[in-house]
Design a protein around this motif. Sequence first.
Motif, PDB file in Angstrom:
ATOM      1  N   UNK A 126     102.870  79.697-100.983  1.00  0.00           N
ATOM      2  CA  UNK A 126     101.484  79.387-100.597  1.00  0.00           C
ATOM      3  C   UNK A 126     101.241  77.886-100.499  1.00  0.00           C
ATOM      4  N   UNK A 127     101.893  77.112-101.377  1.00  0.00           N
ATOM      5  CA  UNK A 127     101.701  75.657-101.336  1.00  0.00           C
ATOM      6  C   UNK A 127     102.193  75.078-100.016  1.00  0.00           C
ATOM      7  N   UNK A 128     103.362  75.548 -99.545  1.00  0.00           N
ATOM      8  CA  UNK A 128     103.885  75.087 -98.257  1.00  0.00           C
ATOM      9  C   UNK A 128     102.937  75.441 -97.115  1.00  0.00           C
ATOM     10  N   UNK A 129     102.392  76.652 -97.171  1.00  0.00           N
ATOM     11  CA  UNK A 129     101.473  77.082 -96.126  1.00  0.00           C
ATOM     12  C   UNK A 129     100.214  76.222 -96.117  1.00  0.00           C
ATOM     13  N   UNK A 130      99.694  75.908 -97.283  1.00  0.00           N
ATOM     14  CA  UNK A 130      98.497  75.071 -97.362  1.00  0.00           C
ATOM     15  C   UNK A 130      98.790  73.633 -96.910  1.00  0.00           C
ATOM     16  N   UNK A 131      99.986  73.159 -97.247  1.00  0.00           N
ATOM     17  CA  UNK A 131     100.374  71.806 -96.825  1.00  0.00           C
ATOM     18  C   UNK A 131     100.507  71.725 -95.309  1.00  0.00           C
ATOM     19  N   UNK A 132     101.115  72.765 -94.695  1.00  0.00           N
ATOM     20  CA  UNK A 132     101.247  72.805 -93.241  1.00  0.00           C
ATOM     21  C   UNK A 132      99.874  72.872 -92.582  1.00  0.00           C
ATOM     22  N   UNK A 133      98.988  73.662 -93.166  1.00  0.00           N
ATOM     23  CA  UNK A 133      97.629  73.780 -92.624  1.00  0.00           C
ATOM     24  C   UNK A 133      96.889  72.452 -92.723  1.00  0.00           C
ATOM     25  N   UNK A 134      97.116  71.710 -93.833  1.00  0.00           N
ATOM     26  CA  UNK A 134      96.497  70.393 -93.994  1.00  0.00           C
ATOM     27  C   UNK A 134      96.901  69.459 -92.854  1.00  0.00           C
TER      28      UNK A 134
ATOM     29  N   UNK B  49     111.505  70.042 -93.596  1.00  0.00           N
ATOM     30  CA  UNK B  49     111.401  70.050 -92.143  1.00  0.00           C
ATOM     31  C   UNK B  49     112.270  68.955 -91.533  1.00  0.00           C
ATOM     32  N   UNK B  50     112.318  67.791 -92.199  1.00  0.00           N
ATOM     33  CA  UNK B  50     113.143  66.682 -91.711  1.00  0.00           C
ATOM     34  C   UNK B  50     114.622  67.059 -91.703  1.00  0.00           C
TER      35      UNK B  50
ATOM     36  N   UNK C 106     102.782  66.169-103.783  1.00  0.00           N
ATOM     37  CA  UNK C 106     104.221  66.299-104.016  1.00  0.00           C
ATOM     38  C   UNK C 106     104.799  67.443-103.201  1.00  0.00           C
ATOM     39  N   UNK C 107     104.021  68.548-103.108  1.00  0.00           N
ATOM     40  CA  UNK C 107     104.507  69.688-102.339  1.00  0.00           C
ATOM     41  C   UNK C 107     104.554  69.362-100.852  1.00  0.00           C
ATOM     42  N   UNK C 108     103.587  68.545-100.383  1.00  0.00           N
ATOM     43  CA  UNK C 108     103.591  68.132 -98.981  1.00  0.00           C
ATOM     44  C   UNK C 108     104.840  67.305 -98.684  1.00  0.00           C
ATOM     45  N   UNK C 109     105.200  66.414 -99.604  1.00  0.00           N
ATOM     46  CA  UNK C 109     106.408  65.610 -99.433  1.00  0.00           C
ATOM     47  C   UNK C 109     107.648  66.508 -99.382  1.00  0.00           C
ATOM     48  N   UNK C 110     107.661  67.525-100.249  1.00  0.00           N
ATOM     49  CA  UNK C 110     108.797  68.456-100.264  1.00  0.00           C
ATOM     50  C   UNK C 110     108.888  69.226 -98.944  1.00  0.00           C
TER      51      UNK C 110
ATOM     52  N   UNK D  49      98.011  70.396 -89.830  1.00  0.00           N
ATOM     53  CA  UNK D  49      97.456  70.912 -88.584  1.00  0.00           C
ATOM     54  C   UNK D  49      95.972  70.573 -88.458  1.00  0.00           C
ATOM     55  N   UNK D  50      95.243  70.704 -89.558  1.00  0.00           N
ATOM     56  CA  UNK D  50      93.801  70.439 -89.537  1.00  0.00           C
ATOM     57  C   UNK D  50      93.485  68.973 -89.247  1.00  0.00           C
ATOM     58  N   UNK D  51      94.438  68.104 -89.551  1.00  0.00           N
ATOM     59  CA  UNK D  51      94.164  66.671 -89.412  1.00  0.00           C
ATOM     60  C   UNK D  51      94.850  66.027 -88.216  1.00  0.00           C
ATOM     61  N   UNK D  52      95.515  66.822 -87.377  1.00  0.00           N
ATOM     62  CA  UNK D  52      96.217  66.255 -86.228  1.00  0.00           C
ATOM     63  C   UNK D  52      95.268  65.510 -85.293  1.00  0.00           C
ATOM     64  N   UNK D  53      94.080  66.072 -85.067  1.00  0.00           N
ATOM     65  CA  UNK D  53      93.106  65.404 -84.197  1.00  0.00           C
ATOM     66  C   UNK D  53      92.676  64.060 -84.788  1.00  0.00           C
ATOM     67  N   UNK D  54      92.534  64.030 -86.108  1.00  0.00           N
ATOM     68  CA  UNK D  54      92.160  62.760 -86.747  1.00  0.00           C
ATOM     69  C   UNK D  54      93.296  61.744 -86.633  1.00  0.00           C
ATOM     70  N   UNK D  55      94.547  62.224 -86.782  1.00  0.00           N
ATOM     71  CA  UNK D  55      95.699  61.339 -86.580  1.00  0.00           C
ATOM     72  C   UNK D  55      95.664  60.751 -85.169  1.00  0.00           C
ATOM     73  N   UNK D  56      95.388  61.624 -84.200  1.00  0.00           N
ATOM     74  CA  UNK D  56      95.332  61.199 -82.804  1.00  0.00           C
ATOM     75  C   UNK D  56      94.259  60.138 -82.610  1.00  0.00           C
TER      76      UNK D  56
END
Length: 416
Positions: free
Chosen positions: A239-247, A11-12, A2-6, A249-256
């Motif tokens: 902190x939740x926003x920071x962890x969501x952003x890191x999530x 950002x949108x 839910x925090x990731x969606x927020x 970033x960590x998965x961008x290569x997998x998205x690619x």
Amino acid sequence: MDNLKHLLKSIAILNQRIKDRQEHEDNFNLFTLMCKQNDEVHLHSRFLSILLDPRGSHKMSDSFLKLFLRRLDIDFEYDLNSLEVIPNEADSSEYKEIDILLIDRIKKAAVIIENKIGAQDSNHEKEGQLERYYRRITQEDGIPKESTSVIYLSVDRDSPSEESVSTSSKFPELKEKLLSINYGHEILDWLKLCVKESYNRPILRESINQYIKLIESMTNNTTNESDILTLMKIVSSNDDNMQSAKLLMDNLKHFHWHSVYEFWKLLSEELCKKEYAIFQRIENEEIDNLVHGGPKTRKVYFNLGVVSPKGTKLFINADYNDDICVGVSTDILPSNRKSKAKSFFKENKDSLNLENNDNWPFFQYFTFSDGKRLCISDFNDDTTFSLISSQHRQEIVKTMLKQILATTKSFEDYIG
């Protein structure tokens, strides 16, 4: 989640605000109206060499050249009376295939600039591209090695291929003296210095500013500092926003990875529906190397080999750092069709936007909305990033399929 969606929603909202502001900005740009954004020869090399030329119509003498040399920390001894900058306003031809050359034959000094936008290094079997230029200037023109600088200018700071500097192994010092720079960093810095230097020449100043905007667009540098700070504030608000952003970033290569995999899979399936047979597939290992590989292994050359219902063999090719294209290769073209393929290129290169080189009698880049192309290796590019979306993937493949069928038919109609 839910925090990731927020976070994404916040950002949108910022992104929409940026887009709304940009829509109302003055976007008139002569460079993009007259040339393609990635036109290496007729736009970028030409404009850069004009600014560097003390005899240029900018009438700034060697002010821009001095700023350039100072920014790159290059020791280049020249005299205004004997310095040559090639190409220049009087003669747009290259000298010995070198994109931009600064040479003083009296002072015995030179700066070689290889301008690389998209294309691969044009190495020969016994000599690399930069070796070739270095040999021509130091041996054929007699400029001492210690007075010859070599610059490799690219969009994304990639160094030249190993083969470009060491195929012949005749110039071991070349690798050490080579200076790799990019448009988004060194060139932008220099251009902004040129703007300041031309403060009292409004037409010149605004011309350089327009070129800066083009470079910023080409290198994804369009977000201003205020927007970046706002984005940082959103991400760091808790902190939740920071962890969501890191999530993310960590998965961008997998998205690619999955985006590229699903793209090749869908394209192969759609070609098969049109009765094209596949004789060379894209392997998962190739995608692994592209996304997760090191500096050398990630330089993948994708080649999807297909055969049309009438027996024409084609490659859908996506070289590392080049846009995806379709064409025929001398490796797979029957000998009785090679001359016909060359003739087809000569007669249709303008109407079909065909290109060719030593290995490809003809090939054609895929173009999408607004004239955009697709560089699979560049996940920062909007078109490539859109491959994440199933809908966008389908639209891209649909456009490619239409182009493949049309090009194949034109070639097969031509050869009879």
